[in-house]
Every structure is written in structure tokens, then in C-alpha cells.
Design a protein around this motif. Structure first.
Motif, PDB file in Angstrom:
ATOM      1  N   ILE A 392       0.828  -1.209   0.000  1.00 61.60           N
ATOM      2  CA  ILE A 392       0.000   0.000   0.000  1.00 61.60           C
ATOM      3  C   ILE A 392       0.856   1.251   0.000  1.00 61.60           C
ATOM      4  CG2 ILE A 392      -1.572   1.365   1.424  1.00 61.60           C
ATOM      5  CD1 ILE A 392      -2.987  -0.805  -0.099  1.00 61.60           C
ATOM      6  N   SER A 393       1.860   1.318   0.890  1.00 65.12           N
ATOM      7  CA  SER A 393       2.610   2.566   1.060  1.00 65.12           C
ATOM      8  C   SER A 393       3.509   2.887  -0.127  1.00 65.12           C
ATOM      9  CB  SER A 393       3.446   2.504   2.347  1.00 65.12           C
ATOM     10  OG  SER A 393       4.392   1.452   2.295  1.00 65.12           O
ATOM     11  N   MET A 394       4.045   1.847  -0.809  1.00 67.88           N
ATOM     12  CA  MET A 394       4.954   2.090  -1.931  1.00 67.88           C
ATOM     13  C   MET A 394       4.256   1.998  -3.290  1.00 67.88           C
ATOM     14  SD  MET A 394       8.255   2.642  -1.137  1.00 67.88           S
ATOM     15  CE  MET A 394       8.231   3.442   0.475  1.00 67.88           C
ATOM     16  N   HIS A 395       3.264   1.099  -3.389  1.00 65.05           N
ATOM     17  CA  HIS A 395       2.696   0.789  -4.707  1.00 65.05           C
ATOM     18  C   HIS A 395       1.199   1.050  -4.827  1.00 65.05           C
ATOM     19  CE1 HIS A 395       6.599  -0.969  -5.534  1.00 65.05           C
ATOM     20  NE2 HIS A 395       6.480  -1.748  -4.473  1.00 65.05           N
ATOM     21  N   GLY A 396       0.532   1.310  -3.705  1.00 62.37           N
ATOM     22  CA  GLY A 396      -0.883   1.605  -3.753  1.00 62.37           C
ATOM     23  C   GLY A 396      -1.749   0.443  -4.207  1.00 62.37           C
ATOM     24  N   GLU A 397      -1.267  -0.781  -3.937  1.00 64.83           N
ATOM     25  CA  GLU A 397      -2.000  -1.986  -4.318  1.00 64.83           C
ATOM     26  C   GLU A 397      -1.945  -2.981  -3.165  1.00 64.83           C
ATOM     27  OE1 GLU A 397      -1.218  -2.551  -9.024  1.00 64.83           O
ATOM     28  OE2 GLU A 397       0.577  -2.658  -7.772  1.00 64.83           O
ATOM     29  N   CYS A 398      -2.820  -3.948  -3.213  1.00 61.19           N
ATOM     30  CA  CYS A 398      -2.746  -5.016  -2.212  1.00 61.19           C
ATOM     31  C   CYS A 398      -3.058  -6.342  -2.888  1.00 61.19           C
ATOM     32  CB  CYS A 398      -3.659  -4.766  -1.018  1.00 61.19           C
ATOM     33  SG  CYS A 398      -5.396  -4.627  -1.438  1.00 61.19           S
ATOM     34  N   ALA A 399      -2.486  -7.411  -2.337  1.00 64.71           N
ATOM     35  CA  ALA A 399      -2.615  -8.731  -2.972  1.00 64.71           C
ATOM     36  C   ALA A 399      -3.982  -9.349  -2.733  1.00 64.71           C
ATOM     37  CB  ALA A 399      -1.525  -9.665  -2.437  1.00 64.71           C
ATOM     38  N   TYR A 400      -4.584  -9.019  -1.622  1.00 63.97           N
ATOM     39  CA  TYR A 400      -5.876  -9.605  -1.285  1.00 63.97           C
ATOM     40  C   TYR A 400      -6.902  -8.513  -1.017  1.00 63.97           C
ATOM     41  CZ  TYR A 400      -2.841 -13.636  -0.439  1.00 63.97           C
ATOM     42  OH  TYR A 400      -1.923 -14.644  -0.580  1.00 63.97           O
ATOM     43  N   ASP A 401      -8.175  -8.836  -1.191  1.00 61.22           N
ATOM     44  CA  ASP A 401      -9.230  -7.846  -0.966  1.00 61.22           C
ATOM     45  C   ASP A 401      -9.253  -7.379   0.473  1.00 61.22           C
ATOM     46  OD1 ASP A 401     -10.026  -7.965  -3.572  1.00 61.22           O
ATOM     47  OD2 ASP A 401     -11.550  -9.496  -3.232  1.00 61.22           O
TER      48      ASP A 401
END
Length: 404
Positions: A392-401
Motif C-alpha cells: 500500500i505505502s509504496m505501490h498503492g495496491e494489495c494482494a488480497y481484498d
């Protein structure tokens, strides 16, 4: 004259080594905590792109153009200048472009190995700089010196597929990275997805056949030997690690079994086409023991090498190179050397000295490099970023919902 069999085999070997980098991403991604899966996987995948660009610009030329007896090659083949599709690689029977691609896959995975050590702790900007500079000043010189006709090759140093060039340098660079960035604030995170790690292990093991057997750069009996030795060492190491862990912790662990297999593969890498199958089995056993206790020592010393890069790859590469210096035999591979066991004291001393020297150089250079990178951009993430997770902090994405 092109040999279609050799060309086809080397293209396959190249593809197998390429597959190891996504395999490494899955291996590390499964071991990481849920908040850092994508961050560590992206570090592997970005090397596929960035290292290819660097290899195209200067990497191949610095490693394999000129520079006989030197530390680095020249820039005559920058941008792959002067390499036509019809140009053959020496007497090997396949185009030089195939060799360019094959060696590029080694360059891609080597710095990616290091990333498991500083999982959850390094900024992406710093990693990008690290990826470029480390190759220019650590990986490329050792490739040229050992495989490109440089200084160490002229001294008679042998590294069949990368015990010195790949595993020792990456492993001790990983240890330097751990010392520089320090410990994670939250070290109790468990592997988030062991089946994903298993997929990564399978891809690494599968790809390693191209890594080791392809390093013969031919299709002959030594190719077959390197292939089988790789599997023998991995298998003996996997079971040895499992037994040790079973005896010490009362339960056989799947993660330990997979880690042992990778340790065996790292250990046999420098010797795959230079020792007998019986020695490969012994190397698998000794590699597992050495790597297991290296990881144990690391834990006791509280060095936060998150995914055991130093213990598995660094110690595996060093152990394998030392064992090569002991057990190499010209009766197995006439273009190799005789190790200490067969009277080759000088060869043993060379292998021992060079693997230790390479490890020390990689450690010192990496530590100083990280200090200098920190002047340009922060190397270590903030406590808040580490708590939130790099996904989240570096890429603004997450692997799971949802992350629990």
C-alpha cells in the motif's frame, strides 16, 4: 555452421532460467507477510525489465567483449553493436544472440536474489538504484573475470554455473544489506501463503536444470551430468534439511523441505558438470547441513535476513565452491581440474581464496553503496510505511481484498 540441436537446447535453457525469476517472486511472495507480497514480487519482476535494458546498453559488452585477463571488458558491443543474427558463438554451433540472451537471464535473477534479505524495509527508489549500481560494480566484473576470459579465468579459477559469480556475491551482498537497513519492527510475521512458495520452489527447481545443464553451452554427456547432479543434490539436501529439522523441532516442516532443496541447488551450482554423481549427493547433504546451521546462527545473532538469502544462497555458494575445490575431477570432466582430493592443492587454494574474496568484496561494496544511495534517496522505509506494508505505502495496491 549452425547446429540446430544445440541452438534449440540453449533456447530452452534460456527460457528455463528466465522462468526462475518469476519462480523466485512466487517463492519470496509466499514467504512474505500479507502486507508485502506485491512489493517483494515486484522487485523480482522489475529486474526482468530493467536488467534487460542495462544488459542491452552495456552489460553484455562489459562482460563478454574484449578485456582478456582484465577485470572488465570493453564497450565495443554496446547496444549489441555488431552482433548479427548469423554470427556464431565461437565453435558452440549456436548464434551469439542465444548466448546474449542466456547470460542475460543470469544477470536478471542474481540481484533479485538479494531482495529476500531486506523484505519489508527498503524503498522502491533505492532498490532501482541498487539494482543498476550493484550489477555494474559487482556482478559484471565477476562475470567477466570468471566467464568472460578475464583475470580469474586466466588464473585457472572455475565456476561451472555461478557459485562464486551468482550465489556468493548475492548472498553476502544480502548480509550487508541486512546490517545496513537493520531489523524489521515487526519480525513475527509468518509466511502468508506456503502453497505459493511451493509453486515458486517448483519453478526454481525446474528452471535450475537450464541454469546448470545449460552452462555446459553444448549438448553432450557433461550436459546430462550437470542436469542429473542438480536433481541429486537438491533431493539429498531437501531430505537432509527435513530430517535435521524433524530431529530438532520434533516435526517435519514443508517450508524446511523446500528451503533445503534450494540450498542443495545453490551448493551444486559451481560444480554441477565437474563432479561425479556420488559427490553431488555428498554435496547436497553437506550443503543442507551448512546452510541449515548458517540460518540457525543468523537467528541466534538476530540478523534479520528475512528470507534467509545469506544462509541459503551465500553459504550454499561458498560451500559448493569449496567442495568443488576438493572434489573436482578431470576424470569426470577433462576440461575441468583436479581438486584437493585428487592432488590439486593449487586449484583448491584458488577456489577457496576467490570465493572468500568475492564474498568480502560484495559485502563491503554493498554496504558502502547503500550508504551512498541513502544520500540520494532514503533507503529504509519509515516505521509508518513498514506498519502499513509496502504494497500500500509504496505501490498503492494489495494482494488480497482484505488483510486480517
Amino acid at each position: 555452421m549452425i547446429n540446430t540441436g544445440s541452438t534449440g537446447f540453449m533456447l530452452l535453457a534460456t527460457s528455463l532460467v528466465m522462468l526462475m525469476t518469476p519462480g523466485l517472486a512466487f517463492f519470496y511472495g509466499g514467504l512474505a507477510c500479507k502486507r508485502n507480497i506485491l512489493g517483494i514480487m515486484m522487485q523480482s519482476f522489475v529486474s526482468l525489465g530493467l536488467t534487460t535494458i542495462l544488459w542491452f546498453f552495456v552489460g553484455y559488452s562489459l562482460c563478454f567483449s574484449g578485456g582478456e585477463g582484465a577485470i572488465l571488458g570493453n564497450l565495443d558491443k554496446m547496444f549489441l553493436n555488431g552482433i548479427a543474427p548469423t554470427d556464431m558463438f565461437g565453435d558452440a554451433g549456436f548464434p551469439e544472440l542465444v548466448f546474449v540472451a542466456y547470460q542475460m537471464m543470469f544477470a536478471i535473477i542474481t540481484p533479485a536474489l538479494i531482495t529476500g534479505a531486506f523484505a519489508n524495509r527498503i524503498t522502491f527508489k533505492a532498490y532501482i538504484i541498487f539494482l543498476v549500481v550493484w550489477q555494474l560494480f559487482v556482478y559484471y566484473p565477476f562475470v567477466h573475470m570468471v566467464w568472460g576470459g578475464g583475470l580469474l579465468a586466466e588464473m585457472g579459477v572455475i565456476d561451472f554455473a555461478g557459485g562464486i559469480v551468482v550465489h556468493a556475491t548475492a548472498g553476502f551482498a544480502a548480509l550487508a544489506s541486512v546490517f545496513y537497513v537493520g531489523s524489521r519492527k515487526y519480525k513475527d510475521s509468518k509466511p502468508n501463503n506456503i502453497p505459493l512458495m511451493a509453486v515458486g520452489t517448483a519453478l526454481l527447481w525446474f528452471g535450475w536444470y537450464g541454469f546448470n545443464a545449460g552452462s555446459e553451452l553444448n549438448v553432450d554427456g557433461i550436459t546430462a551430468l550437470a542436469f542429473l547432479n542438480s536433481d541429486i543434490a537438491a533431493s539429498f539436501a531437501a531430505i537432509t534439511w527435513m530430517i535435521i529439522e524433524w530431529l530438532r523441532e520434533t516435526k517435519p516442516k514443508f517450508v524446511g523441505l523446500m528451503t533445503g532443496a534450494v540450498a542443495g541447488l545453490a551448493t551444486i551450482t559451481p560444480a554441477a558438470g565437474l563432479v561425479s554423481m556420488h559427490v553431488a549427493a555428498l554435496m547436497g547433504i553437506l550443503g543442507a547441513i551448512a546452510c541449515y546451521f548458517a540460518v540457525h546462527i543468523k537467528n541466534r545473532m538476530q540478523w534479520d535476513d528475512a528470507l534467509d538469502v545469506w544462509g541459503v544462497h551465500g553459504i550454499g555458494g561458498v560451500t559448493g565452491t569449496i567442495l568443488l575445490g576438493i572434489f573436482a575431477s578431470t576424470a569426470i570432466n577433462p576440461v575441468g581440474a583436479d581438486g584437493l582430493f585428487y592432488g590439486g592443492t593449487a586449484f583448491f587454494i584458488k577456489e577457496l581464496s576467490v570465493v572468500l574474496g568475492a564474498s568480502i568484496y560484495a559485502f563491503i561494496f554493498t554496504y558502502i553503496m547503500l550508504m551512498l544511495i541513502n544520500v540520494i534517496t532514503p533507503v529504509k522505509v519509515s516505521d509508518e510505511e513498514e506498519l502499513a506494508g509496502l504494497d500500500i505505502s509504496m505501490h498503492g495496491e494489495c494482494a488480497y481484498d482484505a488483510i486480517h
